[in-house]
Write a protein that holds these residues in place. Structure first.
Motif, PDB file in Angstrom:
ATOM      1  N   ALA A   8     -20.696  41.792  38.449  1.00 19.74           N
ATOM      2  CA  ALA A   8     -19.660  41.610  37.438  1.00 19.74           C
ATOM      3  C   ALA A   8     -18.296  41.708  38.094  1.00 19.74           C
ATOM      4  O   ALA A   8     -18.077  42.540  38.960  1.00 19.74           O
ATOM      5  CB  ALA A   8     -19.781  42.668  36.353  1.00 19.74           C
ATOM      6  N   ILE A   9     -17.406  40.853  37.686  1.00 18.01           N
ATOM      7  CA  ILE A   9     -16.016  40.939  38.093  1.00 18.01           C
ATOM      8  C   ILE A   9     -15.256  41.425  36.880  1.00 18.01           C
ATOM      9  O   ILE A   9     -15.322  40.828  35.810  1.00 18.01           O
ATOM     10  CB  ILE A   9     -15.480  39.571  38.556  1.00 18.01           C
ATOM     11  N   VAL A  10     -14.569  42.533  37.020  1.00 14.76           N
ATOM     12  CA  VAL A  10     -13.839  43.116  35.901  1.00 14.76           C
ATOM     13  C   VAL A  10     -12.372  42.752  36.053  1.00 14.76           C
ATOM     14  O   VAL A  10     -11.791  42.915  37.120  1.00 14.76           O
ATOM     15  CB  VAL A  10     -13.993  44.648  35.883  1.00 14.76           C
ATOM     16  N   VAL A  11     -11.790  42.260  34.979  1.00 15.54           N
ATOM     17  CA  VAL A  11     -10.383  41.904  34.971  1.00 15.54           C
ATOM     18  C   VAL A  11      -9.684  42.833  33.990  1.00 15.54           C
ATOM     19  O   VAL A  11     -10.085  42.939  32.839  1.00 15.54           O
ATOM     20  CB  VAL A  11     -10.184  40.438  34.545  1.00 15.54           C
ATOM     21  N   LYS A 167     -16.189  38.584  34.050  1.00 18.82           N
ATOM     22  CA  LYS A 167     -16.378  37.160  34.349  1.00 18.82           C
ATOM     23  C   LYS A 167     -17.861  36.861  34.289  1.00 18.82           C
ATOM     24  O   LYS A 167     -18.670  37.502  34.950  1.00 18.82           O
ATOM     25  CB  LYS A 167     -15.801  36.814  35.712  1.00 18.82           C
ATOM     26  N   VAL A 168     -18.196  35.879  33.478  1.00 20.40           N
ATOM     27  CA  VAL A 168     -19.581  35.441  33.313  1.00 20.40           C
ATOM     28  C   VAL A 168     -19.595  33.939  33.538  1.00 20.40           C
ATOM     29  O   VAL A 168     -18.995  33.197  32.757  1.00 20.40           O
ATOM     30  CB  VAL A 168     -20.125  35.791  31.906  1.00 20.40           C
ATOM     31  N   GLY A 169     -20.233  33.501  34.615  1.00 20.30           N
ATOM     32  CA  GLY A 169     -20.247  32.068  34.928  1.00 20.30           C
ATOM     33  C   GLY A 169     -18.828  31.591  35.163  1.00 20.30           C
ATOM     34  O   GLY A 169     -18.090  32.156  35.947  1.00 20.30           O
ATOM     35  N   GLY A 170     -18.421  30.546  34.427  1.00 15.38           N
ATOM     36  CA  GLY A 170     -17.083  29.987  34.587  1.00 15.38           C
ATOM     37  C   GLY A 170     -16.066  30.540  33.613  1.00 15.38           C
ATOM     38  O   GLY A 170     -14.937  30.070  33.579  1.00 15.38           O
ATOM     39  N   GLY A 171     -16.434  31.529  32.808  1.00 20.99           N
ATOM     40  CA  GLY A 171     -15.494  32.058  31.820  1.00 20.99           C
ATOM     41  C   GLY A 171     -15.511  33.575  31.778  1.00 20.99           C
ATOM     42  O   GLY A 171     -16.080  34.228  32.650  1.00 20.99           O
ATOM     43  N   PHE A 172     -14.893  34.102  30.761  1.00 17.39           N
ATOM     44  CA  PHE A 172     -14.815  35.545  30.603  1.00 17.39           C
ATOM     45  C   PHE A 172     -15.425  35.949  29.268  1.00 17.39           C
ATOM     46  O   PHE A 172     -15.290  35.238  28.272  1.00 17.39           O
ATOM     47  CB  PHE A 172     -13.359  36.023  30.661  1.00 17.39           C
TER      48      PHE A 172
END
Length: 180
Positions: A8-11, A167-172
């Protein structure tokens, strides 16, 4: 054996007014109105319903359900003034039996604003906006997280968090908020 990994990428976006920024806001914040009420104390460790880690000298507070706002107050700060002085405390816990205006301080914080022998003292308190924090923003993956369930705990943000996305796939995808 198959090893499944969850990446997971957390923004985290910090907002002040209509502009987003990557650094803490340095401008003077508006003064919040003070609330009047009463304070008691409990054997706080700095851990609590907000899932923060215990600390050696907890300067912390538990809030009643109305002010705890289902965990939205977690990690915020209050300036509390009582008969013997003032103290800044971090919101780390909920006090389920406390009505609005009743705050439950750690024993260490209570001793800065009143005599612990009194047990309960009148106070005024206000939310601190953009307080200095003890370190950089941290994000911890909570115990029990897996490829099927993800729980994150944010710390050192100082203000109420209104949203977090991964971030999930190409979106958030916006994360849902829990009271813990």
């Amino acid at each position: 054996a198959v090893l499944l990994a969850c990446v997971a990428i957390v923004v985290v976006v910090v907002r002040s007014g209509s502009a987003a920024c990557a650094a803490p806001v340095q401008a003077a914040a508006p003064v919040q109105a003070a609330a009047s009420g009463k304070a008691t104390f409990y054997a706080a460790t700095g851990a609590g319903n907000c899932s923060f880690d215990a600390v050696s000298t907890p300067m912390v507070v538990a809030l009643g359900p109305a002010e705890y706002r289902s965990g939205a107050a977690c990690g915020g700060y209050l300036d509390v003034t009582g008969p013997a002085g003032s103290v800044r405390v971090k919101v780390v816990d909920q006090c389920p039996e406390c009505p609005a205006g009743h705050i439950d301080l750690s024993r260490e914080a209570f001793a800065k604003i009143g005599n612990p022998g009194d047990g309960i003292v009148p106070v005024t308190y206000r939310t601190v906006t953009n307080p200095p924090v003890p370190g950089p923003l941290t994000v911890r993956v909570k115990e029990g997280s897996s490829q099927f369930w993800l729980a994150l705990r944010f710390d050192n943000h100082g203000n109420a968090l209104t949203a977090a996305e991964v971030k999930v796939g190409g979106g958030f995808q916006r994360l849902s908020h829990t009271d813990f």
